[in-house]
Design an enzyme around this catalytic site. Structure first.
Site, PDB file in Angstrom:
ATOM      1  N   TYR A  56     -35.657 -16.744 -42.330  1.00 25.65           N
ATOM      2  CA  TYR A  56     -34.423 -16.833 -43.340  1.00 25.65           C
ATOM      3  C   TYR A  56     -34.490 -15.339 -44.041  1.00 25.65           C
ATOM      4  CZ  TYR A  56     -33.211 -21.558 -41.984  1.00 25.65           C
ATOM      5  OH  TYR A  56     -33.043 -22.559 -41.359  1.00 25.65           O
ATOM      6  N   LYS A  58     -45.867 -24.388 -35.299  1.00 25.48           N
ATOM      7  CA  LYS A  58     -45.989 -24.361 -33.659  1.00 25.48           C
ATOM      8  C   LYS A  58     -46.876 -23.239 -33.223  1.00 25.48           C
ATOM      9  CE  LYS A  58     -44.099 -25.175 -29.718  1.00 25.48           C
ATOM     10  NZ  LYS A  58     -44.603 -26.593 -28.895  1.00 25.48           N
ATOM     11  N   ASP A  99     -42.776 -30.214 -32.355  1.00 29.86           N
ATOM     12  CA  ASP A  99     -42.062 -30.987 -31.687  1.00 29.86           C
ATOM     13  C   ASP A  99     -42.748 -32.428 -31.594  1.00 29.86           C
ATOM     14  OD1 ASP A  99     -44.549 -29.670 -30.619  1.00 29.86           O
ATOM     15  OD2 ASP A  99     -43.673 -29.717 -28.587  1.00 29.86           O
ATOM     16  N   ASP A 136     -35.998 -26.930 -42.305  1.00 29.30           N
ATOM     17  CA  ASP A 136     -34.511 -27.149 -42.329  1.00 29.30           C
ATOM     18  C   ASP A 136     -34.126 -28.349 -41.006  1.00 29.30           C
ATOM     19  OD1 ASP A 136     -31.849 -27.110 -42.660  1.00 29.30           O
ATOM     20  OD2 ASP A 136     -31.557 -24.984 -41.158  1.00 29.30           O
ATOM     21  N   ASP A 176     -33.073 -32.579 -42.041  1.00 28.77           N
ATOM     22  CA  ASP A 176     -32.040 -33.157 -41.598  1.00 28.77           C
ATOM     23  C   ASP A 176     -32.441 -34.432 -40.625  1.00 28.77           C
ATOM     24  OD1 ASP A 176     -30.389 -31.611 -42.834  1.00 28.77           O
ATOM     25  OD2 ASP A 176     -29.281 -30.976 -41.374  1.00 28.77           O
TER      26      ASP A 176
END
Ligand code: ATP
Length: 368
Positions: free
Chosen positions: A150, A201, A234, A258, A262
């Site tokens: 970001y 990851k 994942d 993020d 959600d």
């Protein structure tokens, strides 16, 4: 490092930025409920909370070309304890430039490195998962809030040609990674929570997330009292759905946080109920509902104020006002269980009716 907590003193100054759309409708309801819980009563603490409202948002941007006024960051940092934020976004500003200037500006310039997104199920009927009870879905997601993908480092090469290349850098500093991981452990310890899960990851992102691995290994060694583990992002997404009971505290980077927060919001009933905190421990921090300005329902008086009220509870907790924070959460729970809610949660009440009900509920609990 222990999390530097506010002293819980009797007074606080709050900057209120309702913003655009339904932000302007839900924020006044949250302020109303905070005022009710801080009112001096027989059992109430009578906290002195001063609110100062700022009109930053699309209207001002369109009229005056001003998004975040000069000197605003320094003023908030030096003169306020916390910021209660609504939402930004307006169809008349398609670039969303004012939102980027104000919200991202405050996050970066106030160095609000912790994005705290609690996932808490307030009623069994709100989760899309089968046979999950309220106590099964209760976790805190900490998202790194100032680095990662970001930061806006990147560019185009041969833009708008068939040979175009676009790249975006994932920026991770040792200091940035360490402080968010450490915050997650400190939070767990302070709350008596037993499990922290770090997610990355690192099997594919062998440089940036190798740093996360090394820092995690170093920090977890200092918290032997906490059961810590690592999951690839994942796997975490699958496990949050398969069995959310496994998680107390999750910590991850900006992008994964993020997405995963959600996912968590949906596990607990969707956007209308989800709060968040943008925190720098010990400094002026910002609290907001997760939802945006929702132009499709703005001005109709039907927006759900519970996300903003729960964000206010996080703010009160940040100020060290734990009984008041708890009182707000209890009122939200009662509203949900009595179905005194807006249409998005299956009720028929207006934004203001819900705000009034919550204010009356906390006032009654204080005087009982
Ligand atoms: P943004 O302002 O971030 O661009 P948005 O306002 O279009 O986003 P969200 O706020 O993410 O979108 O919400 C998506 C939809 O969910 C809204 O259009 C609205 O229908 C519904 N919604 C979101 N928040 C609420 C709320 N507090 N009360 C009722 N409905 C809501």
């Amino acid at each position: 490092m222990a999390i530097p907590l506010r002293d819980g003193g009797p007074a606080a100054r709050i900057a209120v930025i309702p913003g655009d759309g339904i932000g302007k409708e839900v924020t006044p309801e949250a302020v109303k409920v905070i005022k009710a819980v801080c009112a001096p009563t027989k059992r109430g603490t009578g906290r002195n909370m001063e609110f100062v409202e700022f009109d930053w948002g699309a209207d001002k941007y369109l009229k005056e070309k001003v998004s975040l006024p000069p000197g605003a960051v320094e003023m908030l940092r030096d003169e306020f304890d916390a910021i209660l934020f609504g939402a930004l976004g307006d169809p008349r500003v398609p670039s969303n430039q004012h939102a980027a200037d104000i919200l991202l500006g405050l996050r970066f310039k106030l160095d609000l490195y912790v994005n705290a997104r609690p996932v808490e199920l307030y009623h069994q009927k709100f989760t899309p998962l089968r046979d999950r009870r309220e106590e099964d879905i209760r976790m805190m997601v900490f998202r790194e809030n100032t680095e990662g993908l970001y930061v806006g480092v990147g560019g185009f090469f041969k833009k708008d040609t068939p040979d175009e290349i676009a790249f975006q850098e994932d920026v991770n500093s040792r200091k940035g990674v360490e402080r968010i991981i450490r915050y997650a452990f400190e939070y767990a310890r302070a709350k008596g929570l037993k499990r922290v899960c770090m997610s990355d990851k690192s099997n594919a992102m062998t440089f940036a997330h190798d740093l996360w691995q090394r820092v995690f290994k170093q920090v977890r060694a200092e918290y032997a009292d906490i059961d810590s583990r690592h999951l690839y992002i994942d796997t975490l997404a699958m496990e949050m759905i398969r069995d959310p009971r496994q998680f107390d505290v999750i910590v991850t980077n900006n992008l994964f946080g993020d997405i995963i927060s959600d996912l968590g919001a949906q596990l607990a009933g969707g956007l209308g109920l989800a709060p968040s905190g943008n925190i720098h421990p010990g400094r002026t921090s910002l609290f907001e509902p997760v939802h945006g300005s929702a132009p499709n329902i703005a001005g109709k008086g039907i927006a759900n104020p519970l996300g903003s009220v729960l964000a206010s509870a996080m703010m009160l907790e940040f100020l060290g006002w734990h009984p008041e924070a708890q009182s707000l959460r209890a009122a939200v729970k009662a509203a949900v269980h009595e179905n005194f809610v807006t249409a998005d949660l299956g009720g028929d009440k207006s934004t203001i009716q819900v705000g009034d009900w919550l204010a009356a509920s906390v006032a009654k609990n204080l005087s009982d």
